[in-house]
Design a protein around this motif. Structure first.
Motif: not given
Length: 361
Positions: A102-109, A141-149, A111-114, A131-134
């Motif tokens: 789920a975290a990776q899916e959130g990161l992909s989304a 999202a990057q921090r969330t993925v890192a927090a899974t480890v 990244k696309a918005a950014y 731009y700032v919001k994205a």
């Protein structure tokens, strides 16, 4: 003739009876005299010359001065645990991970918005805000993925694993205890300690704590390890006391400077801190010294008389006390009286060096 013989026999028996009774009385009287003399015998000890050491002590449990209770930075299902209690790990080693789908899916989304916001540019206020919001969403999202480890923040030993594969992490954060100053949770998903940096927190009485200063050297012994000794020093004296059963005590942290290989976390230990030492001084047994009304005295035997003599003392140990004035080496000291059968005045016991004095100054 028969009457005369009978009278003579009676007289002889009477004389023998009197002699026997008299002898018994004499023996009884002599025994009574000896017993009385024994009961009134004066026991003395001789003021000697030697060394006196004063110290204070307390007990506690061995703990790490650098430990952490580690938890994931996000919630999720535990996918893998790589360690177990007792394992040694290096800084940066992966200890456990969550299912990060789920975290990776959130990161992909994110990244696309950014990327889209970057393509649109920041030429207007509206575009810049988008731009700032994205960008911020992408970073989160990057921090969330890192927090899974879960990684080891320093080299140490795993002391506990409080979760298992398939369990749920609530993302409670990281508890931290370092150098005796800890915050946050007392337990985490995984607990890590540096076993090369140990300490002991002992609670000293109010009077004993007043004799301690930072940097004083300490000796540490262990209940389960006879003959094993560690060294340490006082690194922290808590300014706030803990009162239990009307006794005021202060927590004092002793940091190990030398750790024997046999020592383990959690072991019960006793710490002794030297607070004073005197060499080549006049000494008397500590039990022979009395203090009343602000005056310190000992009883000295002079010409067969017991004389209460004021003294000034220096280092006070549990066994011996230094006397700086009032008593000289060789003086006969009368300790608290206890009847001693068969020991008379002058058969003193000499106290000098070689007796450890673990007490106070």
């Amino acid at each position: 003739m028969k009457v005369s013989i009978r009278r003579r026999a009676l007289l002889t028996n009477g004389v023998l009876t009197v002699l026997l009774l008299g002898g018994a009385g004499l023996v009884y009287a002599q025994l009574g005299t000896d017993q009385a003399a024994g009961e009134t015998a004066v026991r003395t000890v001789t003021a000697g010359r030697g060394s006196v050491t004063a110290s204070v002590s307390a007990s506690g449990a061995v703990e790490s001065s650098r430990s952490r209770a580690l938890s994931f930075g996000t919630s999720g299902t535990v996918e893998k645990v790589y360690v177990e209690a007792g394992d040694k790990v290096a800084k940066g080693d992966i200890l456990a991970r969550l299912d990060d789908a789920a975290a990776q899916e959130g990161l992909s989304a994110a990244k696309a918005a950014y990327d889209s916001a970057v393509s649109d540019g920041t030429g207007t206020a509206q575009l810049y805000a988008a731009y700032v919001k994205a960008r911020n969403a992408y970073r989160e999202a990057q921090r969330t993925v890192a927090a899974t480890v879960l990684k080891a923040p320093f080299k140490g030993t795993i002391t506990a694993v409080n979760g298992s594969v398939g369990g749920t992490s609530t993302g409670t954060g990281t508890g931290n205890t370092q150098n005796g100053q800890g915050t946050a949770a007392s337990t985490g998903f995984i607990e890590l300690a540096d076993t090369t940096k140990l300490q002991l927190v002992g609670t000293f009485t109010e009077s004993d704590a007043g004799r301690l200063t930072k940097g004083r050297q300490a000796t540490i012994t262990f209940d389960a390890l006879p003959g094993v000794t560690a060294t340490g020093k006082v690194t922290q004296i808590d300014p706030v006391a803990a009162t239990s059963e009307n006794v005021v005590r202060y927590p004092v942290t002793i940091t190990f400077t030398k750790v024997p290989d046999q020592v383990r976390l959690g072991q019960t230990a006793t710490v002794e801190v030297v607070t004073g030492r005197a060499e080549n001084v006049v000494t008397v047994p500590s039990t022979a010294i009395s203090t009343s009304g602000g005056q310190t005295t000992v009883t000295v035997l002079r010409d067969g008389r017991q004389v209460r003599t004021p003294v000034e003392v220096g280092v006070q140990g549990a066994t011996l006390t230094e006397v700086t004035s009032g008593v000289s080496e060789g003086d006969e000291i009368v300790p608290p009286s206890t009847p001693v059968t068969g020991q008379g005045t002058g058969g003193g016991q000499r106290f000098g060096g070689g007796f450890p004095g673990g007490g106070r100054r």
